[in-house]
Design an enzyme around this catalytic site. Structure first.
Site, PDB file in Angstrom:
ATOM      1  N   ARG A 161      91.580 -21.829   3.276  1.00  0.00           N
ATOM      2  CA  ARG A 161      90.806 -20.862   2.506  1.00  0.00           C
ATOM      3  C   ARG A 161      91.651 -19.680   2.075  1.00  0.00           C
ATOM      4  NH1 ARG A 161      85.443 -22.003   4.403  1.00  0.00           N
ATOM      5  NH2 ARG A 161      83.887 -20.818   3.240  1.00  0.00           N
ATOM      6  N   ARG A 205      70.708 -21.403   7.268  1.00  0.00           N
ATOM      7  CA  ARG A 205      71.872 -20.734   7.846  1.00  0.00           C
ATOM      8  C   ARG A 205      71.736 -19.220   7.754  1.00  0.00           C
ATOM      9  NH1 ARG A 205      77.104 -23.864   5.486  1.00  0.00           N
ATOM     10  NH2 ARG A 205      77.782 -21.704   5.180  1.00  0.00           N
ATOM     11  N   ARG A 243      80.310 -13.419   0.697  1.00  0.00           N
ATOM     12  CA  ARG A 243      81.041 -14.701   0.683  1.00  0.00           C
ATOM     13  C   ARG A 243      81.647 -14.972  -0.694  1.00  0.00           C
ATOM     14  NH1 ARG A 243      76.448 -18.449   2.542  1.00  0.00           N
ATOM     15  NH2 ARG A 243      77.882 -20.163   2.203  1.00  0.00           N
ATOM     16  N   LYS A 260      80.558 -28.773  -1.468  1.00  0.00           N
ATOM     17  CA  LYS A 260      81.685 -29.428  -0.773  1.00  0.00           C
ATOM     18  C   LYS A 260      81.193 -30.270   0.405  1.00  0.00           C
ATOM     19  CE  LYS A 260      83.483 -25.439   0.274  1.00  0.00           C
ATOM     20  NZ  LYS A 260      82.486 -24.547  -0.361  1.00  0.00           N
ATOM     21  N   ARG A 317      69.121 -24.361   0.689  1.00  0.00           N
ATOM     22  CA  ARG A 317      69.802 -25.257   1.638  1.00  0.00           C
ATOM     23  C   ARG A 317      69.111 -25.264   3.002  1.00  0.00           C
ATOM     24  NH1 ARG A 317      76.002 -24.770   2.461  1.00  0.00           N
ATOM     25  NH2 ARG A 317      75.531 -22.571   2.660  1.00  0.00           N
TER      26      ARG A 317
HETATM   27  P1  AP5 Z   1      76.685 -27.664   0.369  1.00  0.00           P
HETATM   28  O1  AP5 Z   1      77.174 -29.067   0.243  1.00  0.00           O
HETATM   29  O2  AP5 Z   1      76.209 -27.209   1.702  1.00  0.00           O
HETATM   30  O3  AP5 Z   1      77.761 -26.633  -0.220  1.00  0.00           O
HETATM   31  P2  AP5 Z   1      79.144 -26.144   0.354  1.00  0.00           P
HETATM   32  O4  AP5 Z   1      80.081 -26.029  -0.803  1.00  0.00           O
HETATM   33  O5  AP5 Z   1      79.577 -27.000   1.502  1.00  0.00           O
HETATM   34  O6  AP5 Z   1      78.706 -24.709   0.797  1.00  0.00           O
HETATM   35  P3  AP5 Z   1      79.019 -23.874   2.109  1.00  0.00           P
HETATM   36  O7  AP5 Z   1      78.124 -22.679   2.015  1.00  0.00           O
HETATM   37  O8  AP5 Z   1      78.912 -24.711   3.346  1.00  0.00           O
HETATM   38  O9  AP5 Z   1      80.459 -23.462   1.864  1.00  0.00           O
HETATM   39  P4  AP5 Z   1      81.129 -22.303   2.518  1.00  0.00           P
HETATM   40  O10 AP5 Z   1      82.501 -22.573   2.062  1.00  0.00           O
HETATM   41  O11 AP5 Z   1      80.585 -20.964   2.195  1.00  0.00           O
HETATM   42  O12 AP5 Z   1      80.767 -22.465   4.067  1.00  0.00           O
HETATM   43  P5  AP5 Z   1      81.586 -22.957   5.316  1.00  0.00           P
HETATM   44  O13 AP5 Z   1      80.639 -23.651   6.191  1.00  0.00           O
HETATM   45  O14 AP5 Z   1      82.850 -23.626   4.933  1.00  0.00           O
HETATM   46  O15 AP5 Z   1      75.552 -27.481  -0.733  1.00  0.00           O
HETATM   47  C1  AP5 Z   1      74.783 -26.283  -0.819  1.00  0.00           C
HETATM   48  C2  AP5 Z   1      73.303 -26.647  -1.092  1.00  0.00           C
HETATM   49  O16 AP5 Z   1      73.213 -27.227  -2.397  1.00  0.00           O
HETATM   50  C3  AP5 Z   1      72.712 -27.676  -0.131  1.00  0.00           C
HETATM   51  O17 AP5 Z   1      71.371 -27.372   0.115  1.00  0.00           O
HETATM   52  C4  AP5 Z   1      72.825 -29.015  -0.886  1.00  0.00           C
HETATM   53  O18 AP5 Z   1      71.818 -29.934  -0.498  1.00  0.00           O
HETATM   54  C5  AP5 Z   1      72.653 -28.554  -2.320  1.00  0.00           C
HETATM   55  N1  AP5 Z   1      73.405 -29.374  -3.255  1.00  0.00           N
HETATM   56  C6  AP5 Z   1      74.633 -29.900  -3.070  1.00  0.00           C
HETATM   57  N2  AP5 Z   1      75.023 -30.587  -4.149  1.00  0.00           N
HETATM   58  C7  AP5 Z   1      74.010 -30.472  -5.058  1.00  0.00           C
HETATM   59  C8  AP5 Z   1      73.803 -30.943  -6.382  1.00  0.00           C
HETATM   60  N3  AP5 Z   1      74.724 -31.679  -7.005  1.00  0.00           N
HETATM   61  N4  AP5 Z   1      72.656 -30.591  -7.036  1.00  0.00           N
HETATM   62  C9  AP5 Z   1      71.729 -29.837  -6.413  1.00  0.00           C
HETATM   63  N5  AP5 Z   1      71.837 -29.373  -5.156  1.00  0.00           N
HETATM   64  C10 AP5 Z   1      72.971 -29.685  -4.483  1.00  0.00           C
HETATM   65  O19 AP5 Z   1      82.018 -21.560   5.971  1.00  0.00           O
HETATM   66  C11 AP5 Z   1      81.061 -20.660   6.486  1.00  0.00           C
HETATM   67  C12 AP5 Z   1      81.777 -19.423   7.020  1.00  0.00           C
HETATM   68  O20 AP5 Z   1      82.683 -19.793   8.090  1.00  0.00           O
HETATM   69  C13 AP5 Z   1      82.672 -18.678   6.022  1.00  0.00           C
HETATM   70  O21 AP5 Z   1      81.920 -17.769   5.243  1.00  0.00           O
HETATM   71  C14 AP5 Z   1      83.644 -17.979   6.982  1.00  0.00           C
HETATM   72  O22 AP5 Z   1      83.046 -16.854   7.582  1.00  0.00           O
HETATM   73  C15 AP5 Z   1      83.871 -19.018   8.061  1.00  0.00           C
HETATM   74  N6  AP5 Z   1      85.000 -19.904   7.776  1.00  0.00           N
HETATM   75  C16 AP5 Z   1      84.944 -21.271   7.670  1.00  0.00           C
HETATM   76  N7  AP5 Z   1      86.143 -21.772   7.404  1.00  0.00           N
HETATM   77  C17 AP5 Z   1      87.008 -20.710   7.341  1.00  0.00           C
HETATM   78  C18 AP5 Z   1      88.386 -20.599   7.065  1.00  0.00           C
HETATM   79  N8  AP5 Z   1      89.144 -21.684   6.826  1.00  0.00           N
HETATM   80  N9  AP5 Z   1      88.941 -19.361   7.051  1.00  0.00           N
HETATM   81  C19 AP5 Z   1      88.198 -18.265   7.306  1.00  0.00           C
HETATM   82  N10 AP5 Z   1      86.869 -18.309   7.554  1.00  0.00           N
HETATM   83  C20 AP5 Z   1      86.275 -19.523   7.576  1.00  0.00           C
END
Ligand code: AP5
Length: 257
Positions: free
Chosen positions: A124, A196, A207, A45, A163
């Protein structure tokens, strides 16, 4: 946008009020897009949000980035609510709806961003989705679509474990799939690339459970609202971007660049 240094700085989103963006997005030539990006942790994402932001001009609004920015801000003590939130995040659990919604309400101005928005990691839970809809209604703003990135779990594990994220501008890389030009150094700002805390195996498992229990129901929620666009997240980031732009063009011809 070809000059990477000209990316919007997202200060209003990352720091909250009274911060204002030093470099806000420019108004897009077509329309400002307002999109939600859904998908399991590691589906890509954040990567797609950055690419879409370059193409559509919309601002990348990630709730995870807000928490990571708060953790990195060493000059001030985090609030008690933020300390609890960062603990939950480290374990891989969701932060409480109450905390997340307080944070969003403080940043309602970002929903009116002249460039539009790409919400990444929010909503979420169904409660968060309902509050988002209420905030948008209050401001007469339309959510155009919800992109749901779909990918098998083994690929997710490979993506998360490789990542690396810029400690300064939050740009995302992967050690093999999207490597930086210089290992350990951000292509965009020269910042240090780090792994991270929540990309450890134990946190990844928690997660994924939180995603299936609380976030996956949003797929039905938005399908019923007629907003869901499922996109396969298999392939290179550029291929997935093109799939997304094609789907958006079908939704509103000539609007997605
Ligand atoms: P990346 O683009 O970083 O993936 P992502 O889907 O953004 O993954 P996240 O881990 O950031 O999502 P998340 O939802 O767990 O974390 P968030 O920060 O929102 O890609 C991943 C890797 O793959 C990278 O290395 C990239 O280069 C690679 N890649 C990408 N596309 C590729 C491709 N096509 N081919 C190969 N490689 C590729 O949330 C973190 C934490 O915050 C949560 O766990 C929670 O504790 C809290 N939080 C955040 N928002 C909320 C909310 N709304 N409610 C409650 N808790 C929340």
């Amino acid at each position: 946008m070809s000059d990477v240094n000209m990316k919007p700085d997202r200060a209003a989103w990352l720091k909250g009020p009274p911060a204002a963006c030093n470099l806000p997005p420019t108004t897009p030539a077509g329309r400002p897009w307002r999109l939600v990006l859904l998908g399991a942790p590691g589906a890509g994402k954040g990567t797609q949000a950055e690419l879409l932001s370059d193409h559509l001009g919309a601002c990348h609004l990630s709730t995870g980035d807000i928490f990571r920015a708060a953790k990195a801000a060493s000059q001030c003590q985090p609030s008690p609510a933020m300390v609890v939130a960062l603990d939950a995040m480290r374990r891989g659990e969701l932060v409480s709806d109450a905390t997340v919604l307080d944070i969003l309400r403080e940043r309602t101005g970002c929903l009116r961003c002249r460039g539009g928005f790409l919400l990444d990691g929010f909503p979420r839970t169904v409660a968060q989705a309902q509050t988002l809809q209420q905030l948008l209604n209050e401001q007469s703003l339309t959510l155009h679509a919800v992109i749901s990135y779909e990918i098998p779990i083994p690929q997710i594990i490979a993506r998360l474990s490789g990542r690396r994220t810029c400690s300064n501008c939050k740009a995302v890389f992967h050690v093999s799939a999207r490597p930086p030009k210089v290992p350990g150094v951000c292509d965009q700002c020269g910042g240090k690339l780090v792994q991270r805390d929540d990309d450890r195996p134990q946190s990844i498992r928690v997660r994924m459970e939180a995603y299936h229990k609380s976030t996956a129901p949003l797929i039905d929620f938005y399908a019923r609202a007629g907003l869901l666009i499922p996109i396969s997240a298999d392939g290179t980031p550029e291929e997935i971007l093109q799939r997304t732009l094609t789907a958006l063009r079908r939704l509103i011809p000539a609007a997605a660049g």
